[in-house]
Design an enzyme around this catalytic site. Sequence first.
Site, PDB file in Angstrom:
ATOM      1  N   GLU A  11       0.841  -1.216   0.000  1.00 44.42           N
ATOM      2  CA  GLU A  11       0.000   0.000   0.000  1.00 44.42           C
ATOM      3  C   GLU A  11       0.869   1.256   0.000  1.00 44.42           C
ATOM      4  O   GLU A  11       1.893   1.314   0.673  1.00 44.42           O
ATOM      5  CB  GLU A  11      -0.875  -0.054   1.259  1.00 44.42           C
ATOM      6  CG  GLU A  11      -1.771   1.160   1.416  1.00 44.42           C
ATOM      7  CD  GLU A  11      -2.755   0.982   2.561  1.00 44.42           C
ATOM      8  OE1 GLU A  11      -3.348  -0.106   2.711  1.00 44.42           O
ATOM      9  OE2 GLU A  11      -2.937   1.944   3.313  1.00 44.42           O
ATOM     10  N   ALA A  45     -10.238  11.028   2.697  1.00 44.77           N
ATOM     11  CA  ALA A  45     -11.686  11.123   2.892  1.00 44.77           C
ATOM     12  C   ALA A  45     -12.203  12.454   2.368  1.00 44.77           C
ATOM     13  O   ALA A  45     -11.513  13.472   2.425  1.00 44.77           O
ATOM     14  CB  ALA A  45     -12.017  10.958   4.364  1.00 44.77           C
ATOM     15  N   HIS A 142     -12.584  -1.603  15.778  1.00 42.71           N
ATOM     16  CA  HIS A 142     -12.522  -0.221  15.317  1.00 42.71           C
ATOM     17  C   HIS A 142     -12.678   0.714  16.528  1.00 42.71           C
ATOM     18  O   HIS A 142     -13.500   0.446  17.412  1.00 42.71           O
ATOM     19  CB  HIS A 142     -13.641   0.017  14.284  1.00 42.71           C
ATOM     20  CG  HIS A 142     -13.584   1.369  13.663  1.00 42.71           C
ATOM     21  ND1 HIS A 142     -14.301   2.438  14.139  1.00 42.71           N
ATOM     22  CD2 HIS A 142     -12.862   1.835  12.618  1.00 42.71           C
ATOM     23  CE1 HIS A 142     -14.031   3.506  13.393  1.00 42.71           C
ATOM     24  NE2 HIS A 142     -13.166   3.157  12.462  1.00 42.71           N
ATOM     25  N   HIS A 259      -0.407  -7.936   3.580  1.00 43.25           N
ATOM     26  CA  HIS A 259      -0.564  -6.633   2.922  1.00 43.25           C
ATOM     27  C   HIS A 259       0.343  -5.654   3.670  1.00 43.25           C
ATOM     28  O   HIS A 259       0.132  -5.400   4.866  1.00 43.25           O
ATOM     29  CB  HIS A 259      -2.030  -6.186   3.005  1.00 43.25           C
ATOM     30  CG  HIS A 259      -2.297  -4.830   2.429  1.00 43.25           C
ATOM     31  ND1 HIS A 259      -2.493  -4.607   1.073  1.00 43.25           N
ATOM     32  CD2 HIS A 259      -2.424  -3.615   3.022  1.00 43.25           C
ATOM     33  CE1 HIS A 259      -2.713  -3.327   0.868  1.00 43.25           C
ATOM     34  NE2 HIS A 259      -2.684  -2.687   2.026  1.00 43.25           N
TER      35      HIS A 259
HETATM   36  C1  LIG Z   1      -6.791  -1.684   4.981  1.00 46.71           C
HETATM   37  C2  LIG Z   1      -7.226  -0.282   5.350  1.00 46.71           C
HETATM   38  C3  LIG Z   1      -7.102   0.727   4.406  1.00 46.71           C
HETATM   39  C4  LIG Z   1      -7.505   2.031   4.704  1.00 46.71           C
HETATM   40  N1  LIG Z   1      -7.378   2.991   3.737  1.00 46.71           N
HETATM   41  C5  LIG Z   1      -7.875   4.225   3.974  1.00 46.71           C
HETATM   42  C6  LIG Z   1      -7.862   5.237   2.949  1.00 46.71           C
HETATM   43  O1  LIG Z   1      -7.364   5.010   1.844  1.00 46.71           O
HETATM   44  N2  LIG Z   1      -8.390   6.440   3.236  1.00 46.71           N
HETATM   45  C7  LIG Z   1      -8.949   6.713   4.451  1.00 46.71           C
HETATM   46  O2  LIG Z   1      -9.437   7.830   4.638  1.00 46.71           O
HETATM   47  N3  LIG Z   1      -8.963   5.804   5.441  1.00 46.71           N
HETATM   48  C8  LIG Z   1      -8.442   4.569   5.222  1.00 46.71           C
HETATM   49  N4  LIG Z   1      -8.488   3.612   6.223  1.00 46.71           N
HETATM   50  C9  LIG Z   1      -9.004   3.989   7.549  1.00 46.71           C
HETATM   51  C10 LIG Z   1     -10.542   3.850   7.609  1.00 46.71           C
HETATM   52  O3  LIG Z   1     -11.139   4.707   6.693  1.00 46.71           O
HETATM   53  C11 LIG Z   1     -10.978   4.211   9.023  1.00 46.71           C
HETATM   54  O4  LIG Z   1     -10.554   3.202   9.918  1.00 46.71           O
HETATM   55  C12 LIG Z   1     -12.449   4.505   9.195  1.00 46.71           C
HETATM   56  O5  LIG Z   1     -12.642   5.010  10.519  1.00 46.71           O
HETATM   57  C13 LIG Z   1     -13.365   3.302   9.068  1.00 46.71           C
HETATM   58  O6  LIG Z   1     -13.487   2.880   7.778  1.00 46.71           O
HETATM   59  P1  LIG Z   1     -14.228   1.469   7.476  1.00 46.71           P
HETATM   60  O7  LIG Z   1     -14.305   1.323   6.031  1.00 46.71           O
HETATM   61  O8  LIG Z   1     -13.599   0.408   8.262  1.00 46.71           O
HETATM   62  O9  LIG Z   1     -15.672   1.809   8.098  1.00 46.71           O
HETATM   63  P2  LIG Z   1     -16.936   0.966   8.461  1.00 46.71           P
HETATM   64  O10 LIG Z   1     -16.793  -0.472   8.116  1.00 46.71           O
HETATM   65  O11 LIG Z   1     -18.093   1.700   7.916  1.00 46.71           O
HETATM   66  O12 LIG Z   1     -16.936   1.044  10.070  1.00 46.71           O
HETATM   67  C14 LIG Z   1     -16.761   2.278  10.744  1.00 46.71           C
HETATM   68  C15 LIG Z   1     -17.383   2.217  12.134  1.00 46.71           C
HETATM   69  O13 LIG Z   1     -18.811   2.236  12.027  1.00 46.71           O
HETATM   70  C16 LIG Z   1     -19.392   1.048  12.548  1.00 46.71           C
HETATM   71  N5  LIG Z   1     -20.383   0.615  11.530  1.00 46.71           N
HETATM   72  C17 LIG Z   1     -20.114   0.057  10.322  1.00 46.71           C
HETATM   73  N6  LIG Z   1     -21.249  -0.151   9.623  1.00 46.71           N
HETATM   74  C18 LIG Z   1     -22.256   0.302  10.402  1.00 46.71           C
HETATM   75  C19 LIG Z   1     -23.660   0.360  10.215  1.00 46.71           C
HETATM   76  N7  LIG Z   1     -24.231  -0.060   9.075  1.00 46.71           N
HETATM   77  N8  LIG Z   1     -24.411   0.898  11.226  1.00 46.71           N
HETATM   78  C20 LIG Z   1     -23.822   1.342  12.376  1.00 46.71           C
HETATM   79  N9  LIG Z   1     -22.483   1.294  12.592  1.00 46.71           N
HETATM   80  C21 LIG Z   1     -21.701   0.794  11.623  1.00 46.71           C
HETATM   81  C22 LIG Z   1     -18.253   0.042  12.688  1.00 46.71           C
HETATM   82  O14 LIG Z   1     -18.474  -0.879  13.737  1.00 46.71           O
HETATM   83  C23 LIG Z   1     -17.067   0.967  12.942  1.00 46.71           C
HETATM   84  O15 LIG Z   1     -16.990   1.328  14.285  1.00 46.71           O
HETATM   85  C24 LIG Z   1      -8.054   2.325   5.978  1.00 46.71           C
HETATM   86  C25 LIG Z   1      -8.146   1.301   6.941  1.00 46.71           C
HETATM   87  C26 LIG Z   1      -7.736   0.020   6.642  1.00 46.71           C
HETATM   88  C27 LIG Z   1      -7.843  -1.070   7.687  1.00 46.71           C
END
Ligand SMILES: Cc1cc2nc3c(=O)[nH]c(=O)nc-3n(C[C@H](O)[C@H](O)[C@H](O)COP(=O)(O)OP(=O)(O)OC[C@H]3O[C@@H](n4cnc5c(N)ncnc54)[C@H](O)[C@@H]3O)c2cc1C
Length: 279
Positions: A11, A45, A142, A259
């Site tokens: 990455e 973001a 998270h 990764h």
């Molecule tokens: C491999 C990897 C790559 C990343 N790359 C980037 C990047 O390129 N850019 C960036 O800005 N960030 C990146 N991040 C960080 C990530 O964006 C943050 O950790 C962010 O806070 C959560 O993203 P997520 O997609 O895991 O969110 P989600 O899966 O949506 O989860 C976020 C939070 O909301 C809760 N949640 C999820 N779905 C729901 C629902 N339907 N209803 C209620 N609560 C819910 C979860 O329990 C969690 O606490 C990366 C993280 C990882 C692990």
Amino acid sequence: MQNMKTELSCEFFPPQTAEGVDKLRAVRAKLAVLKPGFFSVTYGAGGSTRDRTLEVVLDIQREGHAAAPHLSCIGSTRDSIRALLGEFKAAGIRRIVALRGDLPSGMADVGELRYANELVEFIRKETGDHFHIEVAAYPEWHPQARSPREDLLNFKRKVDAGADSAITQYFYNADAYEHFVGEARALGVTIPIIPGIMPIGSFSKLARFSDSCGAEIPRWMRRKFESYGDDADSIRAFGLDVVTGLCQRLLERGAPGLHFYTLNQSVLTLEIARRLKLI
Ligand SMILES: Cc1cc2nc3c(=O)[nH]c(=O)nc-3n(C[C@H](O)[C@H](O)[C@H](O)COP(=O)(O)OP(=O)(O)OC[C@H]3O[C@@H](n4cnc5c(N)ncnc54)[C@H](O)[C@@H]3O)c2cc1C
């Protein structure tokens, strides 16, 4: 000892300057020896790195490697995401890392898709099976999760929405990964869950970042790093030992790949891969 089919990926973040873009090209040329399944590029973001992410991704494709742009939905509209998906498709991209992202400070509008499961659903609705979709997983949970159980169920929502595989937040405790994978399997999740590996170059930077993203640096490691003070060579040597040992254990216990969060550097990732006899 290592599984011959270990899938490696690396990455990067999109550099801010033309010089950074050139340096990253040189880094990729070195990492190519790993024959990575893909190189991924992070996405700020709210679309803050939209063009720079796309530029690096296109560069990677031109070099003949598979590129996977990250795409975070927070602060974005469906129309803007649809347009970007169209650009990715036109460029021959076949893999996306789909995320929620974190709202940048000062930005109030969460946008039209609030969680990553909604983004995965949207990508599937708009583009069918064109993209292999990766999502994030959190073996140490998270930081905003209300409970481990809810976080796990929210992870499953992303899988049910159509994710093909997952990459974890980095961690230094193999038990956390094994526990998470076990719990996901018990819920019927069968997709590969690839450990995200953060090589350790600087302890102070790692400590700051880990506090904000919720990854734990175990006490025994923290105390040892702290004892080295400014001795960069000792920090690097201990970091390499610890991270190589972690990878070794994960692979021996069946992790399907690794990764690497390279931070746009090749040296530590290559040294770990060399020690694991993956090169
Ligand atoms: C491999 C990897 C790559 C990343 N790359 C980037 C990047 O390129 N850019 C960036 O800005 N960030 C990146 N991040 C960080 C990530 O964006 C943050 O950790 C962010 O806070 C959560 O993203 P997520 O997609 O895991 O969110 P989600 O899966 O949506 O989860 C976020 C939070 O909301 C809760 N949640 C999820 N779905 C729901 C629902 N339907 N209803 C209620 N609560 C819910 C979860 O329990 C969690 O606490 C990366 C993280 C990882 C692990």
